[in-house]
Design a protein around this motif. Sequence first.
Motif, mmCIF file in Angstrom:
data_model
loop_
_atom_site.group_PDB
_atom_site.id
_atom_site.type_symbol
_atom_site.label_atom_id
_atom_site.label_comp_id
_atom_site.label_asym_id
_atom_site.label_seq_id
_atom_site.Cartn_x
_atom_site.Cartn_y
_atom_site.Cartn_z
ATOM 1 N N PHE A 65 11.595 28.508 66.810
ATOM 2 C CA PHE A 65 12.949 27.862 66.778
ATOM 3 C C PHE A 65 12.673 26.568 65.834
ATOM 4 C CE2 PHE A 65 16.790 26.148 68.965
ATOM 5 C CZ PHE A 65 17.642 27.273 68.615
ATOM 6 N N ALA A 66 12.132 26.819 64.776
ATOM 7 C CA ALA A 66 12.260 25.866 63.697
ATOM 8 C C ALA A 66 13.555 25.361 63.156
ATOM 9 C CB ALA A 66 11.278 26.386 62.579
ATOM 10 N N PRO A 67 13.488 23.905 62.917
ATOM 11 C CA PRO A 67 12.580 22.902 62.854
ATOM 12 C C PRO A 67 12.283 22.254 64.185
ATOM 13 C CG PRO A 67 14.519 22.151 62.142
ATOM 14 C CD PRO A 67 15.005 23.326 62.754
ATOM 15 N N GLY A 121 7.554 25.681 89.102
ATOM 16 C CA GLY A 121 6.416 24.607 88.993
ATOM 17 C C GLY A 121 5.257 24.758 87.976
ATOM 18 N N THR A 122 5.412 25.832 87.280
ATOM 19 C CA THR A 122 4.079 26.223 86.268
ATOM 20 C C THR A 122 4.321 25.137 85.224
ATOM 21 O OG1 THR A 122 5.614 28.089 86.201
ATOM 22 C CG2 THR A 122 3.372 28.279 86.095
ATOM 23 N N ILE A 123 5.441 24.734 84.889
ATOM 24 C CA ILE A 123 5.679 23.594 83.767
ATOM 25 C C ILE A 123 6.616 22.547 84.346
ATOM 26 C CG2 ILE A 123 5.782 25.126 81.918
ATOM 27 C CD1 ILE A 123 8.755 25.217 81.583
ATOM 28 N N ASP A 124 6.413 21.428 83.874
ATOM 29 C CA ASP A 124 7.194 20.162 84.212
ATOM 30 C C ASP A 124 8.436 19.906 83.579
ATOM 31 O OD1 ASP A 124 5.194 19.523 86.257
ATOM 32 O OD2 ASP A 124 3.871 19.233 84.573
ATOM 33 N N ILE A 125 8.359 20.115 82.129
ATOM 34 C CA ILE A 125 9.431 19.641 81.224
ATOM 35 C C ILE A 125 9.793 21.077 80.260
ATOM 36 C CG2 ILE A 125 10.014 18.180 79.539
ATOM 37 C CD1 ILE A 125 7.793 16.440 80.555
ATOM 38 N N VAL A 126 11.023 21.226 79.767
ATOM 39 C CA VAL A 126 11.229 22.050 78.933
ATOM 40 C C VAL A 126 11.638 21.340 77.896
ATOM 41 C CG1 VAL A 126 13.108 23.872 78.048
ATOM 42 C CG2 VAL A 126 12.220 23.818 80.588
ATOM 43 N N ALA A 127 11.122 21.555 76.609
ATOM 44 C CA ALA A 127 11.411 20.710 75.353
ATOM 45 C C ALA A 127 11.602 22.036 74.389
ATOM 46 C CB ALA A 127 10.343 20.009 74.692
ATOM 47 N N SER A 128 12.864 22.614 74.198
ATOM 48 C CA SER A 128 13.185 23.709 73.545
ATOM 49 C C SER A 128 14.364 24.174 72.921
ATOM 50 C CB SER A 128 12.780 25.001 74.610
ATOM 51 O OG SER A 128 12.515 26.212 74.024
ATOM 52 N N GLY A 129 14.830 23.004 72.494
ATOM 53 C CA GLY A 129 16.302 22.984 71.839
ATOM 54 C C GLY A 129 17.284 23.528 73.050
ATOM 55 N N MET A 130 17.007 23.283 74.014
ATOM 56 C CA MET A 130 18.069 23.602 75.220
ATOM 57 C C MET A 130 19.208 22.963 75.440
ATOM 58 S SD MET A 130 17.084 24.821 79.253
ATOM 59 C CE MET A 130 16.311 26.210 78.904
ATOM 60 N N THR A 131 20.471 23.811 75.155
ATOM 61 C CA THR A 131 21.624 23.171 75.192
ATOM 62 C C THR A 131 21.991 22.714 76.842
ATOM 63 O OG1 THR A 131 22.447 24.431 73.304
ATOM 64 C CG2 THR A 131 24.281 23.535 74.908
ATOM 65 N N ILE A 132 22.498 21.590 76.847
ATOM 66 C CA ILE A 132 22.884 20.943 78.105
ATOM 67 C C ILE A 132 24.414 21.883 78.379
ATOM 68 C CG2 ILE A 132 23.518 19.145 79.396
ATOM 69 C CD1 ILE A 132 22.074 17.435 77.222
ATOM 70 N N ASP A 133 24.278 22.807 79.348
ATOM 71 C CA ASP A 133 25.747 23.253 79.713
ATOM 72 C C ASP A 133 25.765 23.168 81.347
ATOM 73 O OD1 ASP A 133 24.283 25.403 80.645
ATOM 74 O OD2 ASP A 133 24.917 26.824 79.330
ATOM 75 N N ASN A 185 23.541 31.914 66.088
ATOM 76 C CA ASN A 185 22.330 31.303 66.594
ATOM 77 C C ASN A 185 22.563 29.773 66.395
ATOM 78 O OD1 ASN A 185 19.521 30.941 67.079
ATOM 79 N ND2 ASN A 185 19.115 30.708 65.079
ATOM 80 N N ASP A 186 21.586 29.015 66.931
ATOM 81 C CA ASP A 186 22.209 27.571 66.601
ATOM 82 C C ASP A 186 22.063 27.347 65.044
ATOM 83 O OD1 ASP A 186 21.741 27.813 69.243
ATOM 84 O OD2 ASP A 186 20.733 25.797 69.326
ATOM 85 N N LEU A 187 23.063 26.522 64.546
ATOM 86 C CA LEU A 187 23.188 26.108 63.139
ATOM 87 C C LEU A 187 21.891 25.632 62.431
ATOM 88 C CD1 LEU A 187 24.870 25.813 60.457
ATOM 89 C CD2 LEU A 187 25.989 23.834 61.663
ATOM 90 N N PRO A 188 21.261 24.490 63.054
ATOM 91 C CA PRO A 188 20.293 24.010 62.288
ATOM 92 C C PRO A 188 19.008 24.736 62.092
ATOM 93 C CG PRO A 188 20.834 22.604 64.394
ATOM 94 C CD PRO A 188 21.682 23.808 64.353
ATOM 95 N N VAL A 189 18.983 25.821 63.066
ATOM 96 C CA VAL A 189 17.764 26.787 63.064
ATOM 97 C C VAL A 189 18.005 27.672 62.005
ATOM 98 C CG1 VAL A 189 16.534 28.442 64.450
ATOM 99 C CG2 VAL A 189 17.363 26.122 65.458
#
Length: 274
Positions: A54-56, A103-115, A202-206
Motif C-alpha cells: 500500500f505505497a506510499p 492479541g498477536t499484534i498490538d497496533i494496526v498501522a495500515s492506512g486503515m480508514t476509521i469507520d 482503491n484509496d486515491l493516494p495509493v
Amino acid sequence: MNRRSKLGQIALAVLLVLGLMLTVVACGNSEQSNNEGNEAEKPVVYKVGTEPTFAPFEYKDIETDEITGFDIDLIKAIAEVSGFEVEIQGMGFDALIPALQGGTIDIVASGMTIDEERSKQVDFTAPYVNSGLALAVAVNNEEINSVEDLQGKTVAVQIGTTGAKKANALKDEGIVKKVLTYDTIDVLMAELTKGTADAVINDLPVTQEFINKGHHEIKIVGEPLDSEQYGFAVAKGKTELLEKLNSGLQTVMENGTYAELLEKYNLPENAWPK
Ligand code: GLN
C-alpha cells in the motif's frame, strides 16, 4: 603419605568444593539480579501489523526487503517520543483486525480508514491522514468517467477494504455487475491492463502513487468517491496504549516530524488532518 596429611588433603578438597559451590551460587544470584535490572530498563515492544502493498503508506523496500512507508515512519516517530519500541509484521489486510483482537499484534498501522463498523470492533486514534476512494481504469478506456458509467461493469478491489465495501454497495444497487476481490494492490491493478476488470476502486493516494511510480497504463477518472481518514487501531479497551499513541501523534505533528514525512512521501498538504 601419613594419615594426617591424607585427612588434610580431604579437608582441602572439601573446602575447595564448598568454595566453588558458593561462587556458583553467588554468580548465579548476581546474574539474576542483573537480568532483573535490565528487564526493568527495557522499553516495551509493541507489535505493529500492516499490509505492505500500500505505497506510499506501507510497502517493502526492494533494496533492504524491509517494510517502510509513511505509516511505518510515523509510528516509529511516535514510539520514539512516547518511549516504546515497535516490531513491524506484514499480513493480509483482512487479517489485521482479527490479529488485534486475538492479541498477536498490538497496533494496526495500515492506512486503515476509521469507520463506524470497525469502531465497534477496535479503538482508533485521532485521524492521521485525510484520504478517499478513487476510480481507476486502463489509460485507453474512454467509456468510464464516473461511478455512473459502471453500469454492467466488473470492478476489482482489495479484500476487506472500504473500496471493496463501496463496490459491493454499487453491486447491490444494481449498477456494478461483478466484484473481483484480491489480496494485494499490485495484483489488483494488473487486472485493469489484463482487461479482467473494467475499473478499480482503491484509496486515491495509493492509486496515484502507483501511477507516479511508472504505471502509466492506468489513469484516475472522475471525482473522489468519498472522503476518509486513517487512524491507528488498537484492541478495544487498551486505553493506556491508545493514549500513548494519541499524545505521541500530537507531539510529532507539533515538532515538525509529521510535515517532514508528508514531504518525504510526496503526500499533499491537504492529507494532514489539522
Ligand atoms: N483505507 C482503506 C481501508 O481502510 C484501504 C486500506 C488498505 O488497503 N490498506 O479499507
